[in-house]
Design a protein around this motif. Sequence first.
Motif, PDB file in Angstrom:
ATOM      1  N   THR A 124       0.829  -1.209   0.000  1.00  0.00           N
ATOM      2  CA  THR A 124       0.000   0.000   0.000  1.00  0.00           C
ATOM      3  C   THR A 124       0.863   1.259   0.000  1.00  0.00           C
ATOM      4  O   THR A 124       0.580   2.223  -0.723  1.00  0.00           O
ATOM      5  CB  THR A 124      -0.936   0.007   1.222  1.00  0.00           C
ATOM      6  OG1 THR A 124      -1.731  -1.184   1.211  1.00  0.00           O
ATOM      7  CG2 THR A 124      -1.852   1.211   1.205  1.00  0.00           C
ATOM      8  N   LEU A 125       1.935   1.249   0.810  1.00  0.00           N
ATOM      9  CA  LEU A 125       2.841   2.404   0.852  1.00  0.00           C
ATOM     10  C   LEU A 125       3.508   2.635  -0.505  1.00  0.00           C
ATOM     11  O   LEU A 125       3.593   3.774  -0.976  1.00  0.00           O
ATOM     12  CB  LEU A 125       3.905   2.188   1.929  1.00  0.00           C
ATOM     13  CG  LEU A 125       3.445   2.325   3.389  1.00  0.00           C
ATOM     14  CD1 LEU A 125       4.558   1.938   4.342  1.00  0.00           C
ATOM     15  CD2 LEU A 125       2.984   3.751   3.670  1.00  0.00           C
TER      16      LEU A 125
ATOM     17  N   ALA B 222       0.951   3.963  -2.974  1.00  0.00           N
ATOM     18  CA  ALA B 222       0.606   5.357  -2.651  1.00  0.00           C
ATOM     19  C   ALA B 222       1.688   6.320  -3.131  1.00  0.00           C
ATOM     20  O   ALA B 222       1.383   7.378  -3.708  1.00  0.00           O
ATOM     21  CB  ALA B 222       0.405   5.501  -1.142  1.00  0.00           C
TER      22      ALA B 222
ATOM     23  N   ILE C 257       1.482   6.556  -6.979  1.00  0.00           N
ATOM     24  CA  ILE C 257       0.347   7.391  -7.398  1.00  0.00           C
ATOM     25  C   ILE C 257       0.641   8.869  -7.150  1.00  0.00           C
ATOM     26  O   ILE C 257       0.302   9.735  -7.975  1.00  0.00           O
ATOM     27  CB  ILE C 257      -0.939   6.961  -6.664  1.00  0.00           C
ATOM     28  CG1 ILE C 257      -1.375   5.559  -7.142  1.00  0.00           C
ATOM     29  CG2 ILE C 257      -2.068   7.953  -6.893  1.00  0.00           C
ATOM     30  CD1 ILE C 257      -2.508   4.959  -6.351  1.00  0.00           C
ATOM     31  N   PHE C 258       1.301   9.181  -6.033  1.00  0.00           N
ATOM     32  CA  PHE C 258       1.649  10.566  -5.713  1.00  0.00           C
ATOM     33  C   PHE C 258       2.588  11.153  -6.775  1.00  0.00           C
ATOM     34  O   PHE C 258       2.391  12.282  -7.245  1.00  0.00           O
ATOM     35  CB  PHE C 258       2.307  10.635  -4.328  1.00  0.00           C
ATOM     36  CG  PHE C 258       2.830  11.997  -3.966  1.00  0.00           C
ATOM     37  CD1 PHE C 258       1.964  13.013  -3.610  1.00  0.00           C
ATOM     38  CD2 PHE C 258       4.199  12.256  -4.004  1.00  0.00           C
ATOM     39  CE1 PHE C 258       2.442  14.273  -3.286  1.00  0.00           C
ATOM     40  CE2 PHE C 258       4.688  13.504  -3.677  1.00  0.00           C
ATOM     41  CZ  PHE C 258       3.804  14.523  -3.312  1.00  0.00           C
TER      42      PHE C 258
END
Length: 374
Positions: free
Chosen positions: A70-71, A74, A77-78
């Motif tokens: 997940t990290l 994320a 995506i950022f």
Amino acid sequence: MTPGLKFPFYAKASLVFIGLFVFISMLYIAQGIIIPVIYSTIFAIVLSPGVNFLVRKKMNRVLAIAITLTLVIAVTIFIISMLSAQLMQFSDSLPQLVKKFNQLLNQTVAWASDYFNISTRKINSWVSEKNAEILRGTSSTIGQTIINTGSVLVILVLIPVYIFMILFYQPLLLEFIHKLFKTENHEKVNQVLSATKKIIQSYLVGLLLEAAIVAVLNVTSLLILGIEYAILLGVIGAILNLIPYIGGIVAVALPMMIALATKSSASYSLLVLAAYAIIQLIDNNYIVPKIVASKVKINALISIIAVIAGGALWGIPGMFLSIPLIAIIKVVFDHIESLTPWGYLLGDTMPPIIKIKFPFKTKLFIKQNKLKKV
């Protein structure tokens, strides 16, 4: 089969070439399955220390893998969202860029006609003919492009799933590899696995740090020169720089073209070339030796052949995978006595072609030595 039967050299060579042909054909045919699995395996090896750290903290393995993935997703995506604004601006101004490129083309045609004493009509007819060929080729590949786009989206969904499964079944997969070999060979197998894991982790982490530094240098130089879409072009250049030798050429060509199209003077494109040449010198002589730490010592000849072969076999994904795969093959060759000469052939024992020395680095080294003596 008769015991002690020996094949002549030509029969052995024929069998080897047939085996290689079949193996390469299978790699090409099954690339849609193989490429995501290889990428997932490499990413899983890179992420495994984080997962193992959380597991040692008494966290459930499934939860540890989920948090780590997940990290990473994320952060990805950022970064993409940060670049999307410039990408939208670039797409909006694309018609203007095409118009300027056409103007440059017309000026080039006029210059060529004047310099080489060729009629403008012949040059324009040749350009129109080539444009028609390109358009015909483009129209024939639209359907294939749509299919490829769909397959890329499927792969982007599959890779996180593959990574999760590989990390979850890591103990099972390692045990399976041990069971393939006899007990007396387990120590050698552990050495190969340990060396492979170390190379992949250190090399890829080093590459990420190198890409980040090169991206900052690219963006800074383009912003100083006032080139449009500096952030987008700088990041794309840093990503392309991960492809040895070939990627650097493409990386500098893009901002030079944008400079030609958006600036009134052609000198800006030459300044971009000079800036990128300096960045490449810094990258090759300081960033790579210190940050990537030469964990993958593959000589330049093998690197170029591997990149071209990877591109011919698997396209752009193959170009990115070529050097890590060659590094893994070298580790295996170095640990098998009969294949050691091949590992030596892949390695790089020659001094660098171009080497620059940083004066400030020498002074700092002398100062540190004096402090140690005190």
